[in-house]
Design a protein around this motif. Structure first.
Motif, PDB file in Angstrom:
ATOM      1  N   GLY A  84       0.788  -1.220   0.000  1.00 36.72           N
ATOM      2  CA  GLY A  84       0.000   0.000   0.000  1.00 36.72           C
ATOM      3  C   GLY A  84       0.822   1.273   0.000  1.00 36.72           C
ATOM      4  N   LYS A  85       0.197   2.348  -0.455  1.00 35.07           N
ATOM      5  CA  LYS A  85       0.804   3.675  -0.387  1.00 35.07           C
ATOM      6  C   LYS A  85       0.522   4.347   0.958  1.00 35.07           C
ATOM      7  CE  LYS A  85       0.908   4.656  -5.350  1.00 35.07           C
ATOM      8  NZ  LYS A  85       2.384   4.654  -5.401  1.00 35.07           N
ATOM      9  N   LEU A  86      -0.411   3.795   1.702  1.00 31.48           N
ATOM     10  CA  LEU A  86      -0.705   4.250   3.052  1.00 31.48           C
ATOM     11  C   LEU A  86      -0.427   3.091   4.000  1.00 31.48           C
ATOM     12  CD1 LEU A  86      -4.087   6.126   2.393  1.00 31.48           C
ATOM     13  CD2 LEU A  86      -1.795   7.131   2.572  1.00 31.48           C
ATOM     14  N   ILE A  87       0.418   3.324   4.992  1.00 32.17           N
ATOM     15  CA  ILE A  87       0.840   2.274   5.912  1.00 32.17           C
ATOM     16  C   ILE A  87       0.211   2.543   7.276  1.00 32.17           C
ATOM     17  CG2 ILE A  87       2.782   1.084   6.974  1.00 32.17           C
ATOM     18  CD1 ILE A  87       2.685   0.879   3.895  1.00 32.17           C
ATOM     19  N   VAL A  88      -0.532   1.567   7.772  1.00 29.21           N
ATOM     20  CA  VAL A  88      -1.163   1.680   9.084  1.00 29.21           C
ATOM     21  C   VAL A  88      -0.488   0.715  10.040  1.00 29.21           C
ATOM     22  CG1 VAL A  88      -3.292   1.297  10.407  1.00 29.21           C
ATOM     23  CG2 VAL A  88      -3.388   2.436   8.178  1.00 29.21           C
ATOM     24  N   THR A  89      -0.020   1.215  11.171  1.00 30.53           N
ATOM     25  CA  THR A  89       0.499   0.355  12.227  1.00 30.53           C
ATOM     26  C   THR A  89      -0.579   0.209  13.293  1.00 30.53           C
ATOM     27  OG1 THR A  89       1.513   2.251  13.366  1.00 30.53           O
ATOM     28  CG2 THR A  89       2.898   1.015  11.821  1.00 30.53           C
ATOM     29  N   GLU A 175       5.130   7.920   0.937  1.00 34.57           N
ATOM     30  CA  GLU A 175       6.030   8.932   0.389  1.00 34.57           C
ATOM     31  C   GLU A 175       6.958   9.482   1.469  1.00 34.57           C
ATOM     32  OE1 GLU A 175       5.727  13.173  -2.099  1.00 34.57           O
ATOM     33  OE2 GLU A 175       3.912  12.058  -1.555  1.00 34.57           O
ATOM     34  N   MET A 176       6.429   9.681   2.669  1.00 33.75           N
ATOM     35  CA  MET A 176       7.264  10.150   3.768  1.00 33.75           C
ATOM     36  C   MET A 176       8.268   9.079   4.174  1.00 33.75           C
ATOM     37  SD  MET A 176       6.290  11.327   7.687  1.00 33.75           S
ATOM     38  CE  MET A 176       6.356   9.628   8.318  1.00 33.75           C
ATOM     39  N   ILE A 177       7.810   7.839   4.285  1.00 31.57           N
ATOM     40  CA  ILE A 177       8.692   6.744   4.684  1.00 31.57           C
ATOM     41  C   ILE A 177       9.827   6.583   3.677  1.00 31.57           C
ATOM     42  CG2 ILE A 177       8.808   4.253   5.034  1.00 31.57           C
ATOM     43  CD1 ILE A 177       5.917   4.399   6.080  1.00 31.57           C
ATOM     44  N   ASP A 178       9.502   6.699   2.385  1.00 34.90           N
ATOM     45  CA  ASP A 178      10.547   6.565   1.371  1.00 34.90           C
ATOM     46  C   ASP A 178      11.608   7.656   1.512  1.00 34.90           C
ATOM     47  OD1 ASP A 178       9.297   4.367   0.294  1.00 34.90           O
ATOM     48  OD2 ASP A 178       8.327   5.455  -1.349  1.00 34.90           O
ATOM     49  N   ILE A 180      12.391   9.445   4.562  1.00 31.74           N
ATOM     50  CA  ILE A 180      13.105   9.519   5.844  1.00 31.74           C
ATOM     51  C   ILE A 180      13.334   8.164   6.505  1.00 31.74           C
ATOM     52  CG2 ILE A 180      12.170  11.825   6.259  1.00 31.74           C
ATOM     53  CD1 ILE A 180      10.342  10.523   8.402  1.00 31.74           C
ATOM     54  N   GLY A 181      12.769   7.100   5.941  1.00 29.21           N
ATOM     55  CA  GLY A 181      12.874   5.794   6.561  1.00 29.21           C
ATOM     56  C   GLY A 181      11.722   5.547   7.531  1.00 29.21           C
ATOM     57  N   PHE A 182      11.655   4.322   8.024  1.00 25.55           N
ATOM     58  CA  PHE A 182      10.581   3.929   8.937  1.00 25.55           C
ATOM     59  C   PHE A 182      11.154   3.913  10.349  1.00 25.55           C
ATOM     60  CE2 PHE A 182       6.856   0.701   9.410  1.00 25.55           C
ATOM     61  CZ  PHE A 182       5.958   1.731   9.615  1.00 25.55           C
ATOM     62  N   PHE A 183      10.796   2.974  11.178  1.00 23.60           N
ATOM     63  CA  PHE A 183      11.252   2.976  12.560  1.00 23.60           C
ATOM     64  C   PHE A 183      12.736   2.639  12.660  1.00 23.60           C
ATOM     65  CE2 PHE A 183       6.668   1.769  13.133  1.00 23.60           C
ATOM     66  CZ  PHE A 183       6.277   2.960  13.736  1.00 23.60           C
ATOM     67  N   ASP A 184      13.403   3.231  13.638  1.00 23.99           N
ATOM     68  CA  ASP A 184      14.816   2.979  13.887  1.00 23.99           C
ATOM     69  C   ASP A 184      14.935   1.732  14.756  1.00 23.99           C
ATOM     70  OD1 ASP A 184      17.482   2.964  14.767  1.00 23.99           O
ATOM     71  OD2 ASP A 184      17.612   5.145  14.713  1.00 23.99           O
ATOM     72  N   ALA A 185      15.523   0.683  14.207  1.00 23.60           N
ATOM     73  CA  ALA A 185      15.600  -0.604  14.900  1.00 23.60           C
ATOM     74  C   ALA A 185      16.374  -0.525  16.208  1.00 23.60           C
ATOM     75  CB  ALA A 185      16.236  -1.653  13.984  1.00 23.60           C
ATOM     76  N   ALA A 186      17.246   0.479  16.348  1.00 18.68           N
ATOM     77  CA  ALA A 186      18.041   0.603  17.578  1.00 18.68           C
ATOM     78  C   ALA A 186      17.170   0.856  18.800  1.00 18.68           C
ATOM     79  CB  ALA A 186      19.061   1.716  17.433  1.00 18.68           C
ATOM     80  N   PHE A 187      15.967   1.378  18.609  1.00 25.05           N
ATOM     81  CA  PHE A 187      15.087   1.654  19.745  1.00 25.05           C
ATOM     82  C   PHE A 187      14.483   0.372  20.307  1.00 25.05           C
ATOM     83  CE2 PHE A 187      15.604   5.817  18.146  1.00 25.05           C
ATOM     84  CZ  PHE A 187      15.160   6.722  19.099  1.00 25.05           C
ATOM     85  N   PHE A 188      14.345  -0.641  19.507  1.00 21.76           N
ATOM     86  CA  PHE A 188      13.762  -1.944  19.850  1.00 21.76           C
ATOM     87  C   PHE A 188      12.280  -1.784  20.205  1.00 21.76           C
ATOM     88  CE2 PHE A 188      12.859  -5.871  22.124  1.00 21.76           C
ATOM     89  CZ  PHE A 188      13.485  -6.803  21.324  1.00 21.76           C
ATOM     90  N   LEU A 196      10.383   8.772  14.972  1.00 13.60           N
ATOM     91  CA  LEU A 196       9.870   8.883  13.612  1.00 13.60           C
ATOM     92  C   LEU A 196       9.118  10.204  13.416  1.00 13.60           C
ATOM     93  CD1 LEU A 196       9.438   7.729  10.822  1.00 13.60           C
ATOM     94  CD2 LEU A 196       7.526   6.376  11.719  1.00 13.60           C
ATOM     95  N   ALA A 197       8.357  10.620  14.427  1.00 16.00           N
ATOM     96  CA  ALA A 197       7.649  11.896  14.333  1.00 16.00           C
ATOM     97  C   ALA A 197       8.628  13.062  14.226  1.00 16.00           C
ATOM     98  CB  ALA A 197       6.725  12.077  15.534  1.00 16.00           C
ATOM     99  N   TRP A 198       9.701  13.024  15.016  1.00 13.26           N
ATOM    100  CA  TRP A 198      10.720  14.072  14.918  1.00 13.26           C
ATOM    101  C   TRP A 198      11.326  14.115  13.513  1.00 13.26           C
ATOM    102  CZ3 TRP A 198      12.116  18.311  17.231  1.00 13.26           C
ATOM    103  CH2 TRP A 198      11.898  18.488  18.601  1.00 13.26           C
ATOM    104  N   ARG A 199      11.680  12.955  12.975  1.00 12.81           N
ATOM    105  CA  ARG A 199      12.290  12.934  11.646  1.00 12.81           C
ATOM    106  C   ARG A 199      11.309  13.413  10.580  1.00 12.81           C
ATOM    107  NH1 ARG A 199      13.294   7.769  10.236  1.00 12.81           N
ATOM    108  NH2 ARG A 199      12.660   6.727  12.161  1.00 12.81           N
ATOM    109  N   GLY A 200      10.045  13.022  10.740  1.00  6.26           N
ATOM    110  CA  GLY A 200       9.041  13.511   9.807  1.00  6.26           C
ATOM    111  C   GLY A 200       8.875  15.015   9.896  1.00  6.26           C
ATOM    112  N   ARG A 201       8.809  15.527  11.120  1.00  6.41           N
ATOM    113  CA  ARG A 201       8.662  16.968  11.338  1.00  6.41           C
ATOM    114  C   ARG A 201       9.833  17.737  10.723  1.00  6.41           C
ATOM    115  NH1 ARG A 201       4.072  19.548  12.401  1.00  6.41           N
ATOM    116  NH2 ARG A 201       2.674  18.122  13.443  1.00  6.41           N
ATOM    117  N   ARG A 202      11.033  17.255  10.956  1.00 12.63           N
ATOM    118  CA  ARG A 202      12.209  17.976  10.467  1.00 12.63           C
ATOM    119  C   ARG A 202      12.326  17.906   8.950  1.00 12.63           C
ATOM    120  NH1 ARG A 202      16.890  18.057  15.018  1.00 12.63           N
ATOM    121  NH2 ARG A 202      17.723  19.452  13.431  1.00 12.63           N
ATOM    122  N   ALA A 203      11.631  16.947   8.344  1.00 14.65           N
ATOM    123  CA  ALA A 203      11.604  16.866   6.884  1.00 14.65           C
ATOM    124  C   ALA A 203      10.394  17.588   6.294  1.00 14.65           C
ATOM    125  CB  ALA A 203      11.597  15.405   6.443  1.00 14.65           C
ATOM    126  N   GLY A 204       9.585  18.220   7.164  1.00 13.92           N
ATOM    127  CA  GLY A 204       8.471  19.017   6.678  1.00 13.92           C
ATOM    128  C   GLY A 204       7.145  18.290   6.553  1.00 13.92           C
TER     129      GLY A 204
END
Length: 328
Positions: A84-89, A175-178, A180-188, A196-204
């Motif tokens: 999908g183009k829309l990803i729901v967690t 489109e956003m995930i492509d 900035i990426g998705f979740f950072d695995a280091a957080f576990f 992810l919200a911070w990275r999305g915000r900083r990318a506009g």
């Protein structure tokens, strides 16, 4: 559930959560919006979750992992198969209302510039109370679920901009995930949605709420609210977000209250016999510092970071602060 390339991909992560799957997947089966697929990622469960899903929900795409890779990487593995183009967690300990997906997709259509849409999570046992109407950082460095414990209704019943969505029930634009990426695995587990919200915000990419996209949620059903696992990851990952994502001027401006809140959380953990986990968390931050600084430098040139202060959690009750510090 209709077509080879559905518009929406719903990723459900489970780890020894078989008891929640009939409700979670059953609620998805009766959604009014039908152009979606469900990907269930079994994170190394030992309770027969995978076999149960194969037999009871054959329309669900099953991704079985050999071990528990955590919430962040588990969702990443689900994304790798999503169409999908829309990803729901969606957490496995949720029960979605029939219009849940329709409301999320409707909000994504109304706000085409939004990279994130926050659903409304309500308390599973008391659905008249909010669990999370989005998430926001506090000026004390802690992360807060907006509206937690408040009655369902105003001011949370109208769509608004918030800092980010709780990944327990959220929509992310592909489109956003492509970008900035998705979740950072280091957080576990824990605070990966803040990162992810911070990275999305900083990318506009802003976040809007869909207050009629309602799910009932059993809070901390998998890991427990005060287990050593939870204490370790919450205490560590708070600093991961601060050091990786907070702009320098913002971090320095609020550092005194951040340190006070951190010492208070450490003190409470010690009083409750969880001091070992809390101290290990801080050692984990020190060990990860070179990586965190590299990630920080990668973000230094992005976005207009200080404008998001208007979306920080404000006017928090003493009860909310006590809950975040582990005092209630």
């Amino acid at each position: 559930m209709t077509g080879l390339k559905p518009r929406v991909s719903v990723i459900v992560l489970t780890w020894n959560g078989k008891r929640y799957l009939p409700g979670c997947l059953g609620a998805l089966a009766v959604q009014t919006f039908r152009d979606f697929e469900v990907i269930l990622v079994d994170n190394g469960s030992e309770d027969g979750s995978g076999q149960y899903v194969r037999e009871a929900f054959p329309w669900v795409r099953l991704v079985e992992l050999p071990e528990n890779l955590g919430f962040a990487e588990g969702n990443n593995r689900g994304l790798a198969t999503a169409q999908g183009k829309l990803i729901v967690t969606l957490n496995n300990d949720t029960l979605a209302e029939p219009d849940f997906l329709a409301e999320l997709v409707g909000a994504a259509e109304r706000y085409p510039d939004a990279g994130m849409i926050a659903a409304l999570l309500v308390n599973f046992y008391d659905p008249a109370r909010i669990d999370a109407a989005g998430i926001a950082p506090g000026f004390d460095g802690l992360g807060y679920c907006l509206g937690h414990g408040e009655p369902v209704g105003a001011p949370w019943d109208t769509s608004r901009e918030v800092f980010g969505p709780s990944a327990g029930a959220a929509l992310y634009r592909r489109e956003m995930i492509d970008e900035i990426g998705f979740f950072d695995a280091a957080f576990f587990a824990y605070a990966e949605d803040f990162d992810l919200a911070w990275r999305g915000r900083r990318a506009g990419w802003p976040c809007m709420t869909a207050p009629q996209a309602v799910v009932r949620h059993v809070h901390s059903a998998t890991s427990g609210t005060e287990s050593p696992f939870t204490i370790y990851h919450i205490h560590r990952n708070k600093w991961y977000v601060l050091l990786k994502d907070w702009p320098t001027r913002l971090l320095l401006r609020h550092l005194p209250r951040i340190l006070v809140a951190d010492l208070a959380a450490l003190f409470v953990a010690l009083l409750k016999g969880r001091g070992g986990a809390a101290l290990r968390a801080r050692w984990g931050v020190l060990a990860a510092l070179p990586w965190l600084l590299v990630k920080r430098r990668e973000q230094d040139g992005t976005g207009a970071p200080l404008s998001v202060e208007r979306l920080f959690a404000r006017g928090l009750s003493l009860a909310a602060l006590k809950r975040k510090l582990g005092m209630s």
